[in-house]
Design a protein around this motif. Structure first.
Motif, mmCIF file in Angstrom:
data_model
loop_
_atom_site.group_PDB
_atom_site.id
_atom_site.type_symbol
_atom_site.label_atom_id
_atom_site.label_comp_id
_atom_site.label_asym_id
_atom_site.label_seq_id
_atom_site.Cartn_x
_atom_site.Cartn_y
_atom_site.Cartn_z
ATOM 1 N N ASP A 320 0.824 -1.222 0.000
ATOM 2 C CA ASP A 320 0.000 0.000 0.000
ATOM 3 C C ASP A 320 0.849 1.259 0.000
ATOM 4 O OD1 ASP A 320 0.795 -0.398 2.635
ATOM 5 O OD2 ASP A 320 -1.029 0.445 3.487
ATOM 6 N N GLU A 321 2.080 1.168 0.566
ATOM 7 C CA GLU A 321 2.970 2.329 0.532
ATOM 8 C C GLU A 321 3.481 2.572 -0.886
ATOM 9 O OE1 GLU A 321 6.047 2.270 3.553
ATOM 10 O OE2 GLU A 321 4.674 1.367 4.991
ATOM 11 N N GLU A 323 1.961 1.702 -3.660
ATOM 12 C CA GLU A 323 0.844 2.183 -4.493
ATOM 13 C C GLU A 323 0.485 3.632 -4.169
ATOM 14 O OE1 GLU A 323 -2.267 -0.786 -4.278
ATOM 15 O OE2 GLU A 323 -1.341 -1.863 -5.956
ATOM 16 N N TYR A 324 0.653 3.996 -2.917
ATOM 17 C CA TYR A 324 0.381 5.383 -2.510
ATOM 18 C C TYR A 324 1.285 6.342 -3.287
ATOM 19 C CZ TYR A 324 -0.181 9.322 0.811
ATOM 20 O OH TYR A 324 -0.433 10.531 1.409
ATOM 21 N N LEU A 325 2.562 5.998 -3.338
ATOM 22 C CA LEU A 325 3.513 6.867 -4.049
ATOM 23 C C LEU A 325 3.304 6.792 -5.558
ATOM 24 C CD1 LEU A 325 6.807 6.433 -1.995
ATOM 25 C CD2 LEU A 325 4.901 7.992 -1.638
ATOM 26 N N MET A 326 2.912 5.617 -6.046
ATOM 27 C CA MET A 326 2.637 5.500 -7.484
ATOM 28 C C MET A 326 1.450 6.382 -7.879
ATOM 29 S SD MET A 326 3.219 1.432 -8.208
ATOM 30 C CE MET A 326 3.003 1.490 -9.997
ATOM 31 N N ALA A 327 0.482 6.505 -6.969
ATOM 32 C CA ALA A 327 -0.684 7.355 -7.248
ATOM 33 C C ALA A 327 -0.273 8.823 -7.335
ATOM 34 C CB ALA A 327 -1.739 7.166 -6.158
ATOM 35 N N MET B 48 -8.055 4.287 -10.090
ATOM 36 C CA MET B 48 -6.646 4.651 -9.876
ATOM 37 C C MET B 48 -5.717 3.498 -10.277
ATOM 38 S SD MET B 48 -5.167 7.483 -8.700
ATOM 39 C CE MET B 48 -3.823 7.427 -9.862
ATOM 40 N N PHE B 50 -5.324 0.319 -8.358
ATOM 41 C CA PHE B 50 -4.749 -0.472 -7.269
ATOM 42 C C PHE B 50 -4.925 -1.968 -7.496
ATOM 43 C CE2 PHE B 50 -5.359 3.588 -5.106
ATOM 44 C CZ PHE B 50 -4.061 3.776 -4.665
ATOM 45 N N ILE B 72 -0.568 2.183 -12.124
ATOM 46 C CA ILE B 72 -1.030 3.346 -11.348
ATOM 47 C C ILE B 72 -0.317 4.638 -11.736
ATOM 48 C CG2 ILE B 72 -1.247 4.321 -9.004
ATOM 49 C CD1 ILE B 72 -1.095 1.403 -7.970
ATOM 50 N N HIS B 73 1.031 4.571 -11.782
ATOM 51 C CA HIS B 73 1.768 5.824 -11.981
ATOM 52 C C HIS B 73 1.513 6.423 -13.356
ATOM 53 C CE1 HIS B 73 4.562 2.989 -13.829
ATOM 54 N NE2 HIS B 73 5.130 4.006 -14.442
ATOM 55 N N ALA B 76 -1.611 8.298 -13.048
ATOM 56 C CA ALA B 76 -1.332 9.558 -12.337
ATOM 57 C C ALA B 76 -0.708 10.564 -13.301
ATOM 58 C CB ALA B 76 -0.404 9.297 -11.155
ATOM 59 N N PHE B 84 -6.678 10.197 -0.602
ATOM 60 C CA PHE B 84 -6.924 8.956 0.141
ATOM 61 C C PHE B 84 -7.698 9.246 1.417
ATOM 62 C CE2 PHE B 84 -3.963 5.650 -1.643
ATOM 63 C CZ PHE B 84 -3.497 6.406 -2.705
ATOM 64 N N PRO B 88 -1.442 5.383 3.883
ATOM 65 C CA PRO B 88 -0.485 4.718 4.778
ATOM 66 C C PRO B 88 0.587 5.694 5.260
ATOM 67 C CG PRO B 88 0.033 4.205 2.492
ATOM 68 C CD PRO B 88 -1.233 5.011 2.475
ATOM 69 N N VAL B 90 4.453 6.477 5.671
ATOM 70 C CA VAL B 90 5.708 6.022 5.074
ATOM 71 C C VAL B 90 6.841 6.538 5.967
ATOM 72 C CG1 VAL B 90 7.109 5.904 2.993
ATOM 73 C CG2 VAL B 90 4.632 6.207 2.796
#
Lengths: 370, 243
Positions: A320-321, A323-327, B48, B50, B72-73, B76, B84, B88, B90
């Motif tokens: 999830d970390e 994917e968070y940055l990929m978003a 998105m 995921f 995903i990227h 974006a 979100f 999460p 980091v």
């Protein structure tokens, strides 16, 4: 090249680059308060222009100061193991660094131990920070690319006096065929502070070390931070130990370990033998490619009123970390590298900026290989 | 801008979204309502890209690109952004560092926007570590301000935000979807999940959708839907047979 940097010019360009990877300067002493260079057993220079600080070869120091006998082989026992016995049986090599009472170094002092031959290099260093002195040390250890089979045996005895502070940042740049056996003990007196940072991001065949801090004075502080990367073929058996034997003594042992195929044994031991002591061990590890990470944290309390804790975690990077940055537009590789960089970010309070910069540079250099 | 066709999405091997169809045109803001667990977040996560929201059937067309199976990227970078609900933590990654990466090193813009969102003291902190609910939302909005997405997806932007900061967050979101522009000039689109509808005080959304059990129950005026939900609850929607 100034006379003071004598010795570095005898080394080839490639060897100098290896030394620079450990955070040392080979061209000038700008931003440094002193320098020591030992190649194999040959001491090229030991000099400092800092007031109240003295650095000299161990053999010279033993001749010059008879009182040194009170420190020589007093923290590390001569007969501890075959490494110390080997060194004790030979002509003294290495340096003695003395920071006189109340002296302070604005800039770090650099020491370099360079292994060029295919044999055993041995060294015995003694660091003494007298009452109220403050000393920052960058200890770089490296081997020549040409060295095919070598070993480094080292003894380091550190004495942190009352109200003194010693920061030691050691960056290892050994080779894939080099074995390294440092033996180190630090004795800390009343309110003395000892900060040890260890960075090993390039391959070594074997590293075996378990530096110990003996907190003998009230309110003494020790903090060990280690950042370790084991590439395939590397076997890194490292750790740190703190003996809390005075009231108010505190110790923290922090490790960030990553394997990309090598083996890391991450040891930690805190012994609380008197009241009102505190200690914490933290080991966090990532397995990026199949390898071994074996964390062995030990906390040993013997009296009421000693607070000891440990936490150890071995895992992978959370999806999830990533994917968070990929978003946010980072590619999977960029996201992974960014997270690893954050994982290794162990900011150490009280560390001079120049030392933190060296640590960051070593991590940045290794990051390319993730 | 976005065309969702016959979309089916699985989460952990179970189909959560069934046969979703939705078109969002340039300049439109859509609001998504529905009871907890109805699949709203799953839809945003599927758009998105995921991994946990796996598209099994149907397609996503964004600005004429088929992005159904694009990483995903790349989505974006094509202009899709997501706020979100619970991002999460980091460890070791500073908020400021991430913003520097996503802004291409535009520190002036980062400082300006961070001050605007009352987040300037958070730039040197590990991202989301120890942030309160409202701080997380302000950090997320700040990240989107830097990212400048064309399709702005927001997962409950008002949850956890205190009254004092609600107008700050609400107005910032309104600017993200260009509500400060005349209708004809709006290029940005929005897809917003809301439970409370507070966000509607700042954004005149164009369309509302109610989702129950992984499918749309009805579409209509967002204010009207909100009023109905507030007075009768989602049980009315579940009972409602018209699909």
């Amino acid at each position: 090249m100034p006379e003071s940097m004598k010795g570095y010019s005898d080394l080839g360009e490639e060897d100098r680059r290896r030394i620079e990877m450990t955070g040392l300067q080979t061209e000038s002493l700008e931003g440094r308060s002193g320098s020591f260079l030992q190649v194999d057993e040959h001491i090229h220079h030991a000099q400092t222009d800092s007031k109240g600080i003295e650095i000299l070869a161990l053999s010279d120091a033993l001749e010059k100061y008879t009182w040194l006998e009170d420190y020589y082989w007093k923290a590390v026992p001569r007969d501890k193991d075959e490494i110390t016995q080997y060194i004790a049986a030979r002509e003294p090599k290495g340096y003695v660094l003395i920071a006189r009472k109340g002296s302070q170094t604005t800039f770090p002092l650099q020491t370099c131990l360079f292994l060029a031959k295919d044999d055993i290099q041995y060294v015995h260093n003694i660091i003494i920070a007298e009452e109220g002195a403050e000393l920052h040390l960058i200890a770089g250890c490296a081997s020549s690319m040409k060295t095919k089979k070598g070993a480094h045996y080292g003894v380091t005895e550190i004495y942190v006096g009352k109200d003194a502070k010693v920061t030691s940042t050691m960056i290892h740049t050994w080779g894939e065929s080099i074995e390294v056996y440092p033996r180190s003990v630090t004795v800390i007196e009343e309110r003395g502070i000892f900060l040890s940072n260890y960075v090993c991001m390039v391959p070594a065949k074997k590293v075996q070390m378990y530096p110990t801090a003996e907190l003998r004075g009230e309110g003494a502080v020790a903090r060990f931070s280690s950042i370790i990367l084991a590439t395939p073929g590397s076997y890194l058996d490292t750790g740190s130990r703190a003996i809390l034997s005075a009231k108010g003594a505190t110790a923290e042992l922090i490790t960030r370990a990553i394997t990309t195929g090598g083996t890391i044994i991450s040891r930690g031991h805190i012994l609380g033998s008197v009241k009102d002591t505190k200690g914490h061990i933290e080991c966090r590890a990532l397995i990026l490619k199949d390898g071994t990470i074996h964390a062995i944290p030990e906390i040993e309390g013997r009296v009421v009123d000693c607070e000891l804790s440990h936490e150890a975690a071995v895992g992978k990077i959370a999806r999830d970390e990533i994917e968070y940055l990929m978003a946010r537009g980072l590619s999977e590789d960029e996201a992974t590298a960014t997270i690893i960089r954050g994982f290794l970010d162990v900011k150490i309070s009280g560390l001079p900026e120049s030392l933190q910069t060296q640590i960051d540079a070593a991590i940045d250099a290794a990051e390319k290989g993730f | 801008m976005l065309i969702i066709e016959d979309l089916h999405v699985e989460v952990e091997g179970r189909e959560v979204l069934h046969d979703i169809n939705l078109t969002i045109n340039e300049g439109e803001t859509h609001v998504l309502m529905g009871p907890n667990g109805s699949g709203k977040t799953t839809l945003l996560r599927a758009i998105m890209g995921f991994g946990s929201s796996r598209i099994t059937e149907g397609s996503l067309i964004y600005k004429d690109h088929d992005i159904t199976h694009v990483p995903i990227h790349e989505r974006a970078r094509l202009g899709i952004g997501l706020l979100f609900q619970r991002p999460p933590t980091v460890s070791g990654l500073k908020l400021g560092k991430l913003l520097a990466v996503t802004s291409g090193g535009d520190s002036e813009r980062i400082d300006e926007y961070a001050r605007h969102m009352n987040m300037d003291t958070f730039l040197e902190r590990d991202i989301n570590k120890g942030f309160s609910g409202g701080e997380i939302k302000r950090s997320e909005v700040l990240q989107l301000m830097i990212q400048k997405p064309d399709l702005v997806m927001l997962d409950e932007p008002e949850s956890g935000v205190d009254l004092e900061n609600m107008s700050l967050v609400g107005n910032a979101i309104a600017a993200l979807v260009e509500k400060d522009q005349h209708i004809i000039n709006r290029k940005k689109s929005g897809l917003i999940i809301t439970h409370t509808g507070y966000i509607l005080d700042y954004i005149d959304a164009d369309f509302g959708h109610v989702m129950c059990d992984g499918t749309f129950k009805c579409h209509g005026n967002p204010r009207e839907i909100l009023k109905m939900v507030q007075s009768k609850g989602y049980k009315e929607c579940i009972a409602c047979q018209r699909v």
